[in-house]
Design a protein around this motif. Sequence first.
Motif, short mmCIF file in Angstrom:
data_model
loop_
_atom_site.label_atom_id
_atom_site.label_comp_id
_atom_site.label_asym_id
_atom_site.label_seq_id
_atom_site.Cartn_x
_atom_site.Cartn_y
_atom_site.Cartn_z
N ALA A 109 5.06 44.07 65.11
CA ALA A 109 3.76 44.60 64.69
C ALA A 109 3.08 45.24 65.90
O ALA A 109 3.05 44.65 66.98
CB ALA A 109 2.90 43.47 64.14
N PRO A 110 2.52 46.45 65.73
CA PRO A 110 1.90 47.13 66.87
C PRO A 110 0.59 46.50 67.31
O PRO A 110 0.13 46.74 68.42
CB PRO A 110 1.67 48.55 66.35
CG PRO A 110 1.61 48.42 64.87
CD PRO A 110 2.49 47.27 64.52
N ASP A 111 -0.01 45.66 66.48
CA ASP A 111 -1.33 45.12 66.80
C ASP A 111 -1.34 43.60 66.88
O ASP A 111 -2.40 42.98 66.77
CB ASP A 111 -2.34 45.59 65.75
CG ASP A 111 -1.94 45.22 64.34
OD1 ASP A 111 -0.80 44.76 64.14
OD2 ASP A 111 -2.77 45.40 63.42
N ALA A 112 -0.16 42.99 67.08
CA ALA A 112 -0.10 41.53 67.17
C ALA A 112 1.02 41.14 68.12
O ALA A 112 1.98 41.89 68.32
CB ALA A 112 0.16 40.94 65.78
N PRO A 113 0.90 39.96 68.73
CA PRO A 113 1.99 39.50 69.60
C PRO A 113 3.26 39.26 68.78
O PRO A 113 3.20 39.08 67.56
CB PRO A 113 1.46 38.21 70.20
CG PRO A 113 0.25 37.84 69.43
CD PRO A 113 -0.19 39.02 68.64
N PRO A 114 4.41 39.28 69.45
CA PRO A 114 5.66 39.07 68.71
C PRO A 114 5.70 37.68 68.08
O PRO A 114 5.19 36.71 68.63
CB PRO A 114 6.74 39.22 69.78
CG PRO A 114 6.06 39.21 71.09
CD PRO A 114 4.62 39.47 70.87
N LYS A 115 6.32 37.62 66.91
CA LYS A 115 6.47 36.35 66.21
C LYS A 115 7.48 35.48 66.96
O LYS A 115 8.50 35.97 67.44
CB LYS A 115 6.97 36.59 64.79
CG LYS A 115 5.99 37.36 63.94
CD LYS A 115 6.55 37.63 62.56
CE LYS A 115 5.60 38.48 61.74
NZ LYS A 115 6.18 38.84 60.45
N PRO A 116 7.21 34.18 67.05
CA PRO A 116 8.12 33.28 67.78
C PRO A 116 9.56 33.33 67.26
O PRO A 116 10.51 33.29 68.05
CB PRO A 116 7.51 31.89 67.58
CG PRO A 116 6.07 32.17 67.30
CD PRO A 116 6.03 33.48 66.59
#
Length: 171
Positions: free
Chosen positions: A5-12
């Motif tokens: 996602a360009p507007d969120a940190p990477p998912k674990p």
Amino acid sequence: MRDIAPDAPPKPELVEALQADGADGAAVLREQARRLEQQATRLRELAVAVHQKRVQTELAKLLRGKEDAIDLVHAALLIALLDNDDLDVHAYRKEVERMARELAATFPRDADEKAKLAALNKYLFAERGFHGSRSDYYQRSNSYLNAVIDDREGIPITLSYSTWSSVGASA
């Protein structure tokens, strides 16, 4: 890469899956990021080129008319638009028209050119505080009509152009 996602940190869970590839996974991601940054740079360059071509085409069309019918205020604003794609040409045209009306209202009914020029000088330089550049004479914005209006500062040729075209528009 669709999971990023360009507007969120990477998912674990995505980090976990990619780290399983070891150092190769990180290297592939860095290379992809480098390519995307290069593509973004080319896209920004293309956007500038398209903008400049559009403005140049509009300016050329405007200048094809009879010399005494050319809208000099519009032409001057188009030149400024080449370097500032956020410039609101319409708003500045309205501001010049407002200033011209305000100035014209001060003219005596039988004012000659000398009286109009004196009123213009008083309006711009004494009342409104316009002046020649005091610090960075060669700054580009000193030649752009919108910046001269905003800053009330410019190189003498820009000030004389904008003042005389206003007198002509209101005469």
